[in-house]
Structures are given as structure tokens and as C-alpha cells.
Design an enzyme around this catalytic site. Structure first.
Site, PDB file in Angstrom:
ATOM      1  N   LYS A 244      26.323  38.108  24.382  1.00 13.08           N
ATOM      2  CA  LYS A 244      27.680  38.085  24.956  1.00 13.08           C
ATOM      3  C   LYS A 244      27.872  39.269  25.902  1.00 13.08           C
ATOM      4  O   LYS A 244      28.376  39.143  27.022  1.00 13.08           O
ATOM      5  CB  LYS A 244      28.728  38.128  23.838  1.00 13.08           C
ATOM      6  CG  LYS A 244      30.152  38.235  24.321  1.00 13.08           C
ATOM      7  CD  LYS A 244      30.594  37.045  25.131  1.00 13.08           C
ATOM      8  CE  LYS A 244      31.987  37.207  25.678  1.00 13.08           C
ATOM      9  NZ  LYS A 244      32.377  36.106  26.588  1.00 13.08           N
ATOM     10  N   CYS A 298      37.430  41.966  29.815  1.00 10.21           N
ATOM     11  CA  CYS A 298      36.044  41.624  29.472  1.00 10.21           C
ATOM     12  C   CYS A 298      35.101  42.456  30.306  1.00 10.21           C
ATOM     13  O   CYS A 298      34.559  43.459  29.859  1.00 10.21           O
ATOM     14  CB  CYS A 298      35.807  40.152  29.766  1.00 10.21           C
ATOM     15  SG  CYS A 298      36.977  39.098  28.966  1.00 10.21           S
TER      16      CYS A 298
HETATM   17  N1  LIG Z   1      40.683  36.097  27.730  1.00  8.25           N
HETATM   18  C1  LIG Z   1      39.442  36.016  28.154  1.00  8.25           C
HETATM   19  O1  LIG Z   1      39.133  35.545  29.274  1.00  8.25           O
HETATM   20  C2  LIG Z   1      38.337  36.509  27.281  1.00  8.25           C
HETATM   21  C3  LIG Z   1      37.098  36.418  27.789  1.00  8.25           C
HETATM   22  C4  LIG Z   1      36.058  36.893  27.027  1.00  8.25           C
HETATM   23  C5  LIG Z   1      36.274  37.416  25.780  1.00  8.25           C
HETATM   24  N2  LIG Z   1      37.490  37.442  25.268  1.00  8.25           N
HETATM   25  C6  LIG Z   1      37.594  37.957  23.890  1.00  8.25           C
HETATM   26  O2  LIG Z   1      38.617  37.303  23.143  1.00  8.25           O
HETATM   27  C7  LIG Z   1      39.495  38.300  22.597  1.00  8.25           C
HETATM   28  C8  LIG Z   1      40.897  37.781  22.575  1.00  8.25           C
HETATM   29  O3  LIG Z   1      41.237  37.573  23.904  1.00  8.25           O
HETATM   30  P1  LIG Z   1      42.629  36.907  24.273  1.00  8.25           P
HETATM   31  O4  LIG Z   1      42.594  36.720  25.748  1.00  8.25           O
HETATM   32  O5  LIG Z   1      42.907  35.741  23.379  1.00  8.25           O
HETATM   33  O6  LIG Z   1      43.682  38.062  23.874  1.00  8.25           O
HETATM   34  P2  LIG Z   1      45.280  37.933  23.925  1.00  8.25           P
HETATM   35  O7  LIG Z   1      45.781  39.307  24.106  1.00  8.25           O
HETATM   36  O8  LIG Z   1      45.688  36.854  24.845  1.00  8.25           O
HETATM   37  O9  LIG Z   1      45.664  37.406  22.451  1.00  8.25           O
HETATM   38  C9  LIG Z   1      45.428  38.171  21.302  1.00  8.25           C
HETATM   39  C10 LIG Z   1      46.301  37.617  20.187  1.00  8.25           C
HETATM   40  O10 LIG Z   1      45.956  38.300  18.965  1.00  8.25           O
HETATM   41  C11 LIG Z   1      47.142  38.579  18.267  1.00  8.25           C
HETATM   42  N3  LIG Z   1      46.897  39.658  17.306  1.00  8.25           N
HETATM   43  C12 LIG Z   1      46.918  40.983  17.525  1.00  8.25           C
HETATM   44  N4  LIG Z   1      46.646  41.628  16.373  1.00  8.25           N
HETATM   45  C13 LIG Z   1      46.432  40.686  15.410  1.00  8.25           C
HETATM   46  C14 LIG Z   1      46.107  40.712  14.039  1.00  8.25           C
HETATM   47  N5  LIG Z   1      45.950  41.872  13.383  1.00  8.25           N
HETATM   48  N6  LIG Z   1      45.971  39.538  13.372  1.00  8.25           N
HETATM   49  C15 LIG Z   1      46.146  38.366  14.013  1.00  8.25           C
HETATM   50  N7  LIG Z   1      46.451  38.272  15.331  1.00  8.25           N
HETATM   51  C16 LIG Z   1      46.603  39.428  16.006  1.00  8.25           C
HETATM   52  C17 LIG Z   1      48.146  38.924  19.331  1.00  8.25           C
HETATM   53  O11 LIG Z   1      49.464  38.806  18.829  1.00  8.25           O
HETATM   54  C18 LIG Z   1      47.804  37.898  20.405  1.00  8.25           C
HETATM   55  O12 LIG Z   1      48.549  36.712  20.211  1.00  8.25           O
HETATM   56  C19 LIG Z   1      39.327  39.500  23.553  1.00  8.25           C
HETATM   57  O13 LIG Z   1      39.628  40.705  22.957  1.00  8.25           O
HETATM   58  C20 LIG Z   1      37.883  39.426  23.921  1.00  8.25           C
HETATM   59  O14 LIG Z   1      37.125  40.058  22.910  1.00  8.25           O
HETATM   60  C21 LIG Z   1      38.547  37.031  25.979  1.00  8.25           C
HETATM   61  C1  LIG Z   2      33.435  33.460  28.587  1.00  4.71           C
HETATM   62  C2  LIG Z   2      33.717  34.693  29.309  1.00  4.71           C
HETATM   63  O1  LIG Z   2      33.646  35.770  28.768  1.00  4.71           O
HETATM   64  N1  LIG Z   2      34.045  34.537  30.578  1.00  4.71           N
HETATM   65  C3  LIG Z   2      34.239  35.693  31.350  1.00  4.71           C
HETATM   66  C4  LIG Z   2      35.375  35.432  32.290  1.00  4.71           C
HETATM   67  O2  LIG Z   2      35.556  36.677  32.879  1.00  4.71           O
HETATM   68  P1  LIG Z   2      36.961  37.082  33.503  1.00  4.71           P
HETATM   69  O3  LIG Z   2      38.032  36.215  32.988  1.00  4.71           O
HETATM   70  O4  LIG Z   2      37.094  38.544  33.291  1.00  4.71           O
HETATM   71  O5  LIG Z   2      36.826  36.715  35.042  1.00  4.71           O
HETATM   72  P2  LIG Z   2      35.763  37.172  36.149  1.00  4.71           P
HETATM   73  O6  LIG Z   2      35.599  36.010  37.046  1.00  4.71           O
HETATM   74  O7  LIG Z   2      34.557  37.741  35.525  1.00  4.71           O
HETATM   75  O8  LIG Z   2      36.564  38.336  36.958  1.00  4.71           O
HETATM   76  C5  LIG Z   2      36.669  39.623  36.420  1.00  4.71           C
HETATM   77  C6  LIG Z   2      37.156  40.522  37.571  1.00  4.71           C
HETATM   78  O9  LIG Z   2      36.083  40.663  38.531  1.00  4.71           O
HETATM   79  C7  LIG Z   2      36.528  40.291  39.829  1.00  4.71           C
HETATM   80  N2  LIG Z   2      35.396  39.649  40.511  1.00  4.71           N
HETATM   81  C8  LIG Z   2      34.787  38.578  39.936  1.00  4.71           C
HETATM   82  C9  LIG Z   2      33.703  38.001  40.540  1.00  4.71           C
HETATM   83  C10 LIG Z   2      33.225  38.498  41.783  1.00  4.71           C
HETATM   84  O10 LIG Z   2      32.272  37.985  42.381  1.00  4.71           O
HETATM   85  N3  LIG Z   2      33.884  39.575  42.325  1.00  4.71           N
HETATM   86  C11 LIG Z   2      34.955  40.158  41.700  1.00  4.71           C
HETATM   87  O11 LIG Z   2      35.512  41.139  42.229  1.00  4.71           O
HETATM   88  C12 LIG Z   2      37.712  39.372  39.600  1.00  4.71           C
HETATM   89  O12 LIG Z   2      38.618  39.432  40.677  1.00  4.71           O
HETATM   90  C13 LIG Z   2      38.343  39.963  38.330  1.00  4.71           C
HETATM   91  O13 LIG Z   2      39.234  41.009  38.636  1.00  4.71           O
HETATM   92  O14 LIG Z   2      35.044  34.418  33.260  1.00  4.71           O
HETATM   93  C14 LIG Z   2      33.864  34.690  34.039  1.00  4.71           C
HETATM   94  C15 LIG Z   2      33.626  33.516  34.976  1.00  4.71           C
HETATM   95  O15 LIG Z   2      34.703  33.514  35.902  1.00  4.71           O
HETATM   96  C16 LIG Z   2      32.663  34.867  33.091  1.00  4.71           C
HETATM   97  O16 LIG Z   2      31.511  35.186  33.840  1.00  4.71           O
HETATM   98  C17 LIG Z   2      32.981  36.004  32.130  1.00  4.71           C
HETATM   99  O17 LIG Z   2      31.880  36.159  31.220  1.00  4.71           O
END
Ligand SMILES: NC(=O)c1ccc[n+]([C@@H]2O[C@H](COP(=O)([O-])OP(=O)(O)OC[C@H]3O[C@@H](n4cnc5c(N)ncnc54)[C@H](O)[C@@H]3O)[C@@H](O)[C@H]2O)c1
Ligand SMILES: CC(=O)N[C@@H]1[C@@H](OP(=O)(O)OP(=O)(O)OC[C@H]2O[C@@H](n3ccc(=O)[nH]c3=O)[C@H](O)[C@@H]2O)O[C@H](CO)[C@@H](O)[C@@H]1O
Length: 506
Positions: A244, A298
């Protein structure tokens, strides 16, 4: 059986999959038949779609969140996460069917569930150290209800060795169970906002890393019912945690390469984006898109998860972070120089920032480059205004401007940081001559008199200025003004439908 007092299913009525002596077919039937209650801890942008997807497979999900408004909204069959296709309908249907409910009572959920899925925030501190305090709090609550045969699955991103060296021993310590009485696995969510159900459902293979073979086997069964793609069982949980993180490190380093190349545009006197697009036409090169910075919770955070767990220096990871964190300042510097070229001092200039969230269509501002850009412009003495359809810019140091007020504004400059699709409706010809820094190269200002600087394309602005020609008409050879065949976006955001408005396929 259902406990008369609480109305909650008791352990006798449910099945623990870990170490079960049921035949595989009977385990699967128990899971899909609702006899394996699943608790999903964290109902945010990632957790809510995951809970809905689990509910489709297991027909018995308890969503758990500390935010009562989130819980209330789910129990009303509503979807509090914006811009997720099909999710509102799925939640409504699953709640109506009684297959998904939510609670703020983590311990009640832990007592009932046999599978515990953790997807809560794992941010970094101001000192760039992983902050696992929320995960730790959830682990403590899960332990109060952990039972022999239970399975704990961590989906939120954590530093390497967290599942093996923290989650499993801590659960054993607090629950009094032996470590071999329950399963722990790391199965990273590989979900991008805006396409969550598609990603969870099988856009990519599902990675499974168990602390032991049995934990991996249980996850293989579970995700075989959720993800239509391959289930990739790796050697152990630490390998899965590393997979990851490596995905994110690859992206941060490659965006840094694109950004560094963009800063060379002036020195090389070329359109760097054109060179990148053309370089990417052969399969051994996938240079990403330069931009005003890298936001989100992330990509800019994952390098610190790895750096915090290794002794040796990681110069490449560190330098990539420095390059990407330098882009907001570079963007402010370019805007200041462009204003200067027009005889306008940044001090006192009225500047409009477009886009405060880190990515178009995603209501998330953590590590958004717009925030340091606003701060940098204010430090230069500018009056900073900002427009964003998803958040209130005044919470980030700018004077908020509504979308429909932009054309009435009187600005010296504008900077595109995040191109929300709502910005396509802006009538730029209604604005007096502006200096425009188009950080994502997503604007089409043909026919306007604005002085446009596109990140990585200094030559177009200078040459156009020198000849008085419109920069975009300067080339007739299919240059950057026209979309390159590869579809490689020069609109920012390389990634599978990355949602940066790029449309690029990288
Ligand atoms: N959003 C993305 O694109 C993304 C991408 C890659 C990884 N992740 C991973 O997923 C995780 C969660 O992301 P997200 O976008 O859903 O976050 P988010 O901030 O949108 O949601 C987090 C939720 O967790 C709840 N929460 C906080 N403390 C808690 C607790 N003690 N028990 C139960 N719920 C609780 C909050 O109230 C909130 O609703 C990130 O920290 C990251 O590790 C997210
Ligand atoms: C499953 C998961 O974990 N998914 C993650 C999620 O990541 P994310 O939501 O954080 O979005 P990202 O697209 O990574 O953008 C992050 C920041 O980087 C800037 N950026 C991006 C590309 C580029 O060429 N030049 C840039 O400047 C962009 O503006 C923004 O601010 O989706 C991506 C696929 O979209 C995945 O690869 C990534 O693992």
C-alpha cells in the site's frame, strides 16, 4: 439467539470464521447468509462505501462512527459522502433491507461482530510522525468485544509492521485471548474518492496480508465475495502494508520528477508539458503531471510512514517531499513574477485562488496546496480571495467568493490550484485583463487578453507576449494546446480517472 434485553444477536447465533471447523462452503454460506456480523469502524469517504459493499456481501453490517450525525444519517438511509456514484442508492437499499445499520457504540458493535474492519484516519503529526491514536482507540474498543474466532481487518493505511507488532499483541493483551485465537490481517483499501464502489468492487486486485495463513484464508473468503478481481495473498501483513505504501511512494516520487522538470521550463526554454506528453508515448516512461503541489491524506503522508520505521536515510523519499512541498511557493513566485512583468506589485494585488480542496470533486483539504499558496500570497502582501464549490475558503485564510460573484470581481490575478468542474462555467472574458497562473493547465483562455502562465510552459507565455500572438495559436504542430493522442493529460492528476479533471490515463 437474540438477547431479549438488548435486542442484539448473541455470540451463540453467529459464526466466527477464524479457525472455524466449518467446511469452506459452509463458511461462505454463513458469511453471505448474515451469520457473520461485520463491524466497519469509520464511516467516512472510504469507510461508508466499504460498509455498503460489505453489506451487499454479508447482509449484516454494523457501521461504527464517533460522529453521531454520520450515524444518524446512515440509519436514515442517507449518504453523507458527496460525489460517489451509486452509493446513495445502495445505502438506502441496504438500510431498508436491514442489512446495514450504524452506531456510535463501538463496544456494543465489537461485542456483536465477528469480523472487525478498521478504516479510520491515520494522519501524521506536525512533526511528520504517523499519528495512530485513532487506530489505537479503535483497537482498545474492539478488544472489549473480541471473541475466539473473530477476524480483525485493518484497511486504513498504517506504517509497516503495525498489524503484526501492534494490532495483534495489543488485542491479545487487552482481550485476554491468545494471539492464535483470533485473526489479524492488513487488506489495504485501494479506493479513490469519486469511484469508491467501482474500486472496492474490483477495479483492481485486492491485496491480503495475514499475520498467519488462517487470517489470510479468512480474508480470501471475505473479499472473494466483495471484489470481482483477483485476491492477491502476499506473504504477511507487513508485506501488504508495504504494498500500500509503495503505491503511494511511487506516485509522490514521480509527481516530484514532473514538478522538478516543470521548474526547468524557463531555463530549457521549452514547453515541459509537451516534452512529458511526448516522452510518455513509449511504454517505459510515465512521467506524471506537474502541478502547484501534492495534497490529500495519502500521497504526501505515506513517505513519513516508511521513514518513521527505518533507520537508514531515505534521500529519494525525503527529496521528493521537499520538491512537492516546494511547489506552492514556486507557484506564488511565478505569479509574483508574472504580476511584475505587468508592472503590478504583489503587495496590494488582488488575487483570486480557484480551488481549495486537494482534488476536484473531493471535499478534502488536508495537505491541500491551496492553503500554503493562500498563505504565501498573503505574506507577499496580496489581498487573497478564493472560490471553491465544496468548502468555505474563509476557513483557510482567504476572502470567500461565490462562484456566481467571480465575474463581478476586480482582480489583478487568478491562480488555478484545483479545477472543480463547476469552474468550467466561469466566463473569463467578463474579467478585465488578468495575470493567470494555470497550475493545472485546464483553462482555455483563447481569445481573452489575459496574460496566462501555465506551470511548466513558461515559453508559451514569453513568446506570446513577445509576438503579441495568442500563446495557444502559436503552434500548429499538435503541441500542448491540443490534446496529445495518448490522452496523457496535461490537466493534472495522472491516475486511473484520477478526478483531477485530467482524463489522462496515468
Ligand atoms: N480518502 C482517500 O482517498 C483514501 C485513500 C487512501 C487511503 N485512505 C485511508 O482511509 C482512511 C480513512 O480515510 P477517509 O477518507 O474515509 O477519512 P474521513 O476523514 O473521510 O473519514 C473518517 C471517519 O472516521 C470517523 N472516526 C474518527 N475516529 C473514529 C473512531 N475512533 N471510531 C470510529 N470512527 C471514527 C470519523 O468520524 C469519520 O467519519 C485514511 O486515513 C487512509 O488511511 C483514504
Ligand atoms: C487507493 C488509493 O490510495 N488511491 C490514491 C488516490 O490518491 P489521492 O486521492 O490522494 O489522489 P492523487 O490523484 O494521488 O492526487 C494526490 C495529489 O497529487 C496531485 N497530483 C496527482 C497526480 C499528478 O500527476 N500530479 C499531481 O500534482 C493532485 O492534484 C493531488 O493534490 O488516488 C490515486 C489515483 O488518482 C491513487 O494513485 C492513490 O494511491
Amino acid at each position: 439467539m437474540v438477547d431479549a434485553a438488548t435486542g442484539v444477536e448473541t455470540e451463540a447465533d453467529t459464526v466466527g470464521l477464524y479457525g472455524s471447523d466449518l467446511r469452506p462452503a459452509d463458511r461462505r454460506e454463513a458469511f453471505t447468509g448474515g451469520r457473520v456480523p461485520v463491524a466497519v469502524y469509520g464511516l467516512g469517504k472510504m469507510g461508508l462505501p466499504l460498509a455498503a459493499a460489505y453489506s451487499e456481501a454479508s447482509n449484516n453490517v454494523i457501521g461504527v462512527d464517533v460522529n453521531p450525525d454520520v450515524v444518524e444519517s446512515v440509519n436514515a438511509g442517507e449518504c453523507h459522502v458527496d460525489n460517489e456514484p451509486d452509493l446513495p442508492e445502495l445505502i438506502a437499499e441496504r438500510v431498508e433491507a436491514g442489512a446495514l445499520r450504524a452506531t456510535t457504540d463501538l463496544q456494543e458493535a465489537a461485542a456483536e461482530a465477528r469480523v472487525h474492519v478498521v478504516i479510520v484516519p491515520t494522519p501524521i503529526t506536525d512533526e511528520k510522525e504517523p499519528d495512530l491514536s485513532i487506530l489505537e482507540a479503535v483497537v482498545e474498543d474492539v478488544a472489549t468485544g473480541l471473541k475466539p474466532g473473530d477476524q480483525v481487518i485493518v484497511e486504513c493505511t498504517v506504517p509497516p509492521r503495525t498489524s503484526a507488532d501492534y494490532v495483534r499483541p495489543r488485542l491479545a493483551e487487552l482481550s485476554g485471548l491468545d494471539e492464535d485465537e483470533f485473526g489479524v490481517a492488513f487488506c489495504p483499501e485501494r479506493t479513490s474518492s469519486g469511484r469508491a464502489l467501482q474500486d472496492i468492487g474490483g477495479a483492481y486486485p485486492k491485496v491480503v496480508g495475514g499475520v498467519d495463513a488462517e487470517a489470510a484464508a479468512v480474508c480470501e473468503l471475505i473479499y472473494g465475495e466483495i471484489n470481482s478481481n483477483d485476491i492477491l495473498v502476499v506473504s504477511d501483513a507487513t508485506t501488504a502494508e508495504s504494498v500500500k505504501l509503495f503505491e503511494g511512494l511511487y506516485r509522490d516520487v514521480n509527481i516530484a520528477l514532473a514538478n522538478e522538470l516543470a521548474t526547468l521550463a524557463d531555463d530549457l526554454g521549452i514547453d515541459v508539458v509537451e516534452a512529458i506528453d511526448v516522452a510518455n508515448t513509449q511504454p517505459f516512461c510515465e512521467i506524471h503531471d506537474p502541478g502547484p503541489g501534492v495534497g490529500g491524506h495519502c500521497i504526501p503522508w505515506y513517505p513519513y510512514f516508511v521513514m518513521s520505521r527505518v533507520e537508514r536515510d531515505t534521500p529519494l523519499l525525503r527529496t521528493a517531499r521537499e520538491v512537492n512541498d516546494g511547489m506552492p511557493g514556486y507557484t506564488v513566485d511565478q505569479l509574483t513574477a508574472e504580476l511584475g512583468a505587468e508592472g503590478v506589485d504583489a503587495d496590494g494585488a488582488r488575487v483570486l485562488v480557484l480551488g481549495v480542496t486537494y482534488r476536484p470533486g473531493v471535499k478534502e483539504t488536508r495537505a491541500s496546496p491551496a492553503i500554503p499558496i493562500i498563505e504565501g500570497l498573503k505574506a507577499a502582501g496580496a489581498e487573497v480571495y478564493a472560490v471553491d464549490p465544496m468548502v468555505d475558503p474563509s476557513e483557510y485564510g482567504a476572502t470567500a467568493v461565490d462562484l456566481d460573484e467571480v465575474a463581478d470581481g476586480d482582480y489583478d490575478a487568478a491562480v488555478m490550484v484545483t479545477h472543480h468542474e463547476e469552474f468550467d462555467a466561469l466566463d473569463w472574458s467578463a474579467l478585465d485583463d488578468l495575470v493567470v497562473v494555470d497550475g493545472r493547465r485546464t483553462l482555455d483562455l483563447d481569445g481573452t487578453d489575459h496574460r496566462v502562465y501555465e506551470l511548466g510552459r513558461a515559453r508559451r507565455a514569453d513568446a506570446a507576449q513577445a509576438t503579441g500572438a495568442d500563446a495557444t495559436t502559436m503552434r500548429t504542430d499538435g503541441g500542448p494546446g491540443e490534446r496529445s493522442e495518448s490522452g496523457a493529460g496535461s490537466e493534472g492528476g495522472r491516475g486511473p480517472e484520477s478526478g483531477d479533471g485530467s482524463g489522462s490515463s496515468r
